[in-house]
Scaffold this active site. Structure first.
Site, PDB file in Angstrom:
ATOM      1  N   ASP A  39       0.728  -1.102   0.086  1.00 13.09           N
ATOM      2  CA  ASP A  39       0.184  -0.430   0.177  1.00 13.09           C
ATOM      3  C   ASP A  39       0.668   1.353   0.017  1.00 13.09           C
ATOM      4  OD1 ASP A  39       0.768   0.043   2.540  1.00 13.09           O
ATOM      5  OD2 ASP A  39      -0.931  -0.106   3.349  1.00 13.09           O
ATOM      6  N   ARG A 102      13.990  27.751   2.723  1.00  9.81           N
ATOM      7  CA  ARG A 102      14.119  28.710   1.844  1.00  9.81           C
ATOM      8  C   ARG A 102      12.365  28.934   2.601  1.00  9.81           C
ATOM      9  NH1 ARG A 102      14.865  27.098  -4.438  1.00  9.81           N
ATOM     10  NH2 ARG A 102      14.571  25.376  -3.541  1.00  9.81           N
ATOM     11  N   HIS A 136      19.757  28.303   4.014  1.00 13.25           N
ATOM     12  CA  HIS A 136      19.377  29.693   3.630  1.00 13.25           C
ATOM     13  C   HIS A 136      19.378  31.346   3.943  1.00 13.25           C
ATOM     14  CE1 HIS A 136      17.520  32.128   0.283  1.00 13.25           C
ATOM     15  NE2 HIS A 136      16.232  33.120   1.713  1.00 13.25           N
ATOM     16  N   ASP A 177      21.977  38.985  -4.149  1.00 19.63           N
ATOM     17  CA  ASP A 177      20.895  39.867  -3.872  1.00 19.63           C
ATOM     18  C   ASP A 177      21.254  40.241  -2.497  1.00 19.63           C
ATOM     19  OD1 ASP A 177      20.718  37.547  -2.298  1.00 19.63           O
ATOM     20  OD2 ASP A 177      19.763  36.698  -2.986  1.00 19.63           O
ATOM     21  N   LYS A 206      18.238  42.928  -5.689  1.00 24.80           N
ATOM     22  CA  LYS A 206      17.092  42.210  -6.457  1.00 24.80           C
ATOM     23  C   LYS A 206      15.838  42.040  -5.728  1.00 24.80           C
ATOM     24  CE  LYS A 206      16.700  37.228  -6.216  1.00 24.80           C
ATOM     25  NZ  LYS A 206      17.159  36.625  -5.670  1.00 24.80           N
ATOM     26  N   THR A 239      18.133  33.706 -11.284  1.00 24.57           N
ATOM     27  CA  THR A 239      19.141  34.266 -10.600  1.00 24.57           C
ATOM     28  C   THR A 239      20.276  34.968 -11.264  1.00 24.57           C
ATOM     29  OG1 THR A 239      17.330  34.282  -8.696  1.00 24.57           O
ATOM     30  CG2 THR A 239      19.776  35.205  -8.138  1.00 24.57           C
TER      31      THR A 239
END
Length: 328
Positions: A39, A102, A136, A177, A206, A239
């Site tokens: 299953d 992130r 991040h 950025d 950015k 980016t």
């Protein structure tokens, strides 16, 4: 180092990252069993005794062709629970790439803070410590978890490989950025240490909303300089492409793209092949399986993180300081 109480399990043996870490630690990879049911459910358990042992579980939380990130997360959670129920002294999760890192804050009304929920699940099954590489947002990572965390950086790996390539001319490290400026600054310091001369710093203005990227002003000097564009990951690569285009327009070059995690989704192969970049550097926190092999061999260098992770585990097990690994 020998077997000094460490038990290391590799939940992704096909990639073999745990096996490479184990070789540096000079310990075997401990056996475990995975059993699937008709299953779709599964059972996962250690096949060796873990009572009163320090257990390290290696699982990079990224989706691949065989298992989704959620499949891997469930396997990890169930395995840690089984190990804790079997009276392990401690369990450290070594997640070179940490899923959902992130999504660490609310950017829209009623947004989930998924990193915090991930932390809650790990803590619920008894994880004592989490080791990750270049998340991040380091502060958000540390704040999301109530258990111990260790944040490792790949910047010294990048600096060691870049130093022979940049020659005697000027060099600038570029963040694509504003949010990555601190990460770029730390690489700049490592490069200065490796080269013995000044290295410049620049960044792109950015913003991102709803998956749409806006802005593209380059702040800083790259003219006549070798450019190292640094980010925590390459996803679609847009980016990186915007930053490379701005640096070329400003007179910079050659241009190297550096990212710890090479996700390479969507149109990333086109970005990697772009003449805007002279070369792309990533680490082996996950394999570059989404890129054609010929493209990887020509355009991408994959740096090994096993020595770094093994040293972190050795220091954790010996009661030493992991933060010393970050010093230049």
């Amino acid at each position: 180092m020998g077997d000094d109480g460490i038990l290391l399990f590799d939940l992704d043996p096909d990639w073999g990252h745990g096996a490479r870490i184990a070789r540096h630690l000079e310990v075997p990879v401990s056996l475990h069993e995975e059993r699937g049911f008709e299953d779709g459910e599964l059972k996962v358990r250690p096949l060796v005794g873990v009572r009163n042992r320090d257990v390290y579980v290696v699982q990079s939380l990224h989706g691949d062709a065989e298992r989704s990130v959620h499949d891997k997360l469930c396997r990890l959670l169930f395995f840690v629970g089984a190990v804790k129920d079997a009276s392990a002294a401690s369990v450290t999760v070594v997640a070179p790439y940490l899923a959902y890192a992130r999504k660490d804050r609310r950017t829209k009304p009623r947004d989930p803070v998924t990193l915090r929920y991930l932390a809650g699940m790990m803590e619920a099954v008894g994880v004592d410590r989490v080791v990750a590489v270049d998340v991040h947002n380091e502060a958000a990572f540390e704040n999301a978890f109530r258990c111990r965390t260790e944040h490792l950086e790949a910047r010294k790996l990048f600096a060691a490989h870049l130093a022979p390539l940049v020659g005697r001319g000027g060099v600038s490290v570029v963040s694509p950025d504003v949010g990555g400026v601190k990460r770029a600054e730390r690489l700049r310091e490592s490069l200065e240490h490796a080269l013995g001369r000044d290295v410049g710093l620049a960044f792109m203005e950015k913003t991102r909303s709803g998956g749409v990227v806006r802005g593209g002003t380059l702040v800083g000097d790259v003219q006549g300089r070798t450019v190292a564009i640094l980010d925590d990951l390459i996803s679609t690569g847009t980016t990186m492409m915007r930053a490379a285009s701005a640096c070329r327009a400003a007179g910079g070059g050659p241009v190297f793209a550096l990212a710890t995690h090479g996700l390479f989704v969507g149109g990333a192969p086109t970005v990697v092949a772009s003449p805007l970049f002279d070369h792309v550097f990533v680490t082996d926190t996950l394999p570059p399986f989404r890129l054609p092999e010929k493209l990887v061999s020509r355009r991408v260098t994959v740096l090994a993180t096993a020595p770094l992770l093994a040293e972190a585990i050795a220091r954790i097990h010996g009661g030493g300081s992991v933060s010393d690994l970050l010093a230049d």
